[in-house]
Design a protein around this motif. Sequence first.
Motif, PDB file in Angstrom:
ATOM      1  N   PHE A   1      11.079   5.455  -0.167  1.00 37.63           N
ATOM      2  CA  PHE A   1       9.899   6.006  -0.834  1.00 37.63           C
ATOM      3  C   PHE A   1      10.155   7.399  -1.402  1.00 37.63           C
ATOM      4  CE2 PHE A   1       7.867   2.685   1.806  1.00 37.63           C
ATOM      5  CZ  PHE A   1       7.320   1.956   0.754  1.00 37.63           C
ATOM      6  N   SER A   2      11.162   8.089  -0.898  1.00 39.63           N
ATOM      7  CA  SER A   2      11.584   9.331  -1.547  1.00 39.63           C
ATOM      8  C   SER A   2      12.198   9.022  -2.907  1.00 39.63           C
ATOM      9  CB  SER A   2      12.596  10.078  -0.671  1.00 39.63           C
ATOM     10  OG  SER A   2      11.991  10.579   0.496  1.00 39.63           O
TER      11      SER A   2
ATOM     12  N   ALA B   1       0.819  -1.207   0.000  1.00 36.83           N
ATOM     13  CA  ALA B   1       0.000   0.000   0.000  1.00 36.83           C
ATOM     14  C   ALA B   1       0.859   1.267   0.000  1.00 36.83           C
ATOM     15  CB  ALA B   1      -0.928  -0.008   1.216  1.00 36.83           C
ATOM     16  N   ASP B   2       1.949   1.272   0.763  1.00 41.05           N
ATOM     17  CA  ASP B   2       2.830   2.443   0.806  1.00 41.05           C
ATOM     18  C   ASP B   2       3.348   2.782  -0.588  1.00 41.05           C
ATOM     19  OD1 ASP B   2       2.494   2.527   3.533  1.00 41.05           O
ATOM     20  OD2 ASP B   2       4.379   1.514   3.995  1.00 41.05           O
ATOM     21  N   PHE B   3       3.809   1.758  -1.289  1.00 44.34           N
ATOM     22  CA  PHE B   3       4.344   1.936  -2.644  1.00 44.34           C
ATOM     23  C   PHE B   3       3.272   2.504  -3.581  1.00 44.34           C
ATOM     24  CE2 PHE B   3       5.165   0.480  -6.949  1.00 44.34           C
ATOM     25  CZ  PHE B   3       6.502   0.784  -7.131  1.00 44.34           C
TER      26      PHE B   3
ATOM     27  N   THR C   1      14.739   4.448   6.796  1.00 39.31           N
ATOM     28  CA  THR C   1      14.812   3.569   5.622  1.00 39.31           C
ATOM     29  C   THR C   1      13.543   3.691   4.788  1.00 39.31           C
ATOM     30  OG1 THR C   1      16.190   2.005   6.862  1.00 39.31           O
ATOM     31  CG2 THR C   1      15.174   1.191   4.844  1.00 39.31           C
ATOM     32  N   HIS C   2      12.395   3.745   5.469  1.00 44.06           N
ATOM     33  CA  HIS C   2      11.125   3.946   4.754  1.00 44.06           C
ATOM     34  C   HIS C   2      11.138   5.283   4.008  1.00 44.06           C
ATOM     35  CE1 HIS C   2       9.527   0.555   7.048  1.00 44.06           C
ATOM     36  NE2 HIS C   2       8.456   0.602   6.280  1.00 44.06           N
TER      37      HIS C   2
ATOM     38  N   ILE D   1       6.688  14.281   0.577  1.00 44.64           N
ATOM     39  CA  ILE D   1       5.958  14.521   1.828  1.00 44.64           C
ATOM     40  C   ILE D   1       5.119  13.299   2.194  1.00 44.64           C
ATOM     41  CG2 ILE D   1       4.182  15.927   2.935  1.00 44.64           C
ATOM     42  CD1 ILE D   1       5.205  18.289   1.278  1.00 44.64           C
ATOM     43  N   THR D   2       4.582  12.621   1.192  1.00 45.19           N
ATOM     44  CA  THR D   2       3.867  11.370   1.441  1.00 45.19           C
ATOM     45  C   THR D   2       4.805  10.336   2.050  1.00 45.19           C
ATOM     46  OG1 THR D   2       2.399  11.800  -0.447  1.00 45.19           O
ATOM     47  CG2 THR D   2       2.444   9.554   0.410  1.00 45.19           C
ATOM     48  N   ALA D   3       6.025  10.279   1.527  1.00 50.70           N
ATOM     49  CA  ALA D   3       7.045   9.375   2.075  1.00 50.70           C
ATOM     50  C   ALA D   3       7.367   9.740   3.523  1.00 50.70           C
ATOM     51  CB  ALA D   3       8.315   9.435   1.225  1.00 50.70           C
ATOM     52  N   LEU D   4       7.401  11.046   3.820  1.00 49.15           N
ATOM     53  CA  LEU D   4       7.639  11.495   5.189  1.00 49.15           C
ATOM     54  C   LEU D   4       6.507  11.037   6.102  1.00 49.15           C
ATOM     55  CD1 LEU D   4       9.296  13.161   7.206  1.00 49.15           C
ATOM     56  CD2 LEU D   4       7.987  15.176   6.488  1.00 49.15           C
ATOM     57  N   GLY D   5       5.271  11.095   5.594  1.00 46.38           N
ATOM     58  CA  GLY D   5       4.135  10.616   6.371  1.00 46.38           C
ATOM     59  C   GLY D   5       4.240   9.133   6.675  1.00 46.38           C
TER      60      GLY D   5
END
Length: 202
Positions: A158-159, A20-22, A153-154, A39-43
């Motif tokens: 995702f960035s 889902a994150d991807f 790492t996340h 910013i989504t990756a930061l969330g």
Amino acid sequence: MGEFIAVIIITVLAVVSPGADFAVVTRNSYLYGRSVGIITALGISTGVLIHVAYTILALAFVMKYTPQLLNIIKYIGAGYLIYIGYKTFTQKPILDTGSLSVINSFQALKYGFFTNALNPKTTLFVVSTYTQIISISTPKIILLGYGIFMSFTHFFWFSLISILFSSMLLRQKMLARQVQMNKIIGFILCMLGITLLFAKFQ
């Protein structure tokens, strides 16, 4: 050192596994641009810290009540994934490129945060790592360090995904096929949510 290496390997494998994150980062990046994707990756990385926080603060409770905890998060998270999947699937194409920045920073952060914080698979990953891989005698400061590493790492991964899918050439190609892309990503999110509804975690 062996414990740290195990945490690194498990974290990397968990992060790069599509989920889902991807899907959410990919969607926000090609629709709204690089900054929204990052910013989504930061969330997402902030959501990881929530899992780490309750695991460290209430390790004994989590170990005893993990099945119940997972079930609560499972149903909430499944409903959320189905909701954003449906919204993505039915989203109308954006024809005016000047209107692409319709998601503000807070909305992007919220998308990433709730997608991860309500994902029972992330709960299972964090709880399993802390209860089965990490020694109970490991100092609290080291436990916190592991959590920060998981979060970073996340964010880093995702960035990179955001930078890839917001690149001008790829973004233009995906925007030209945004109806098909939205339906594919929306379908994947809905299926992930439905799968979670019937998932049984050991």
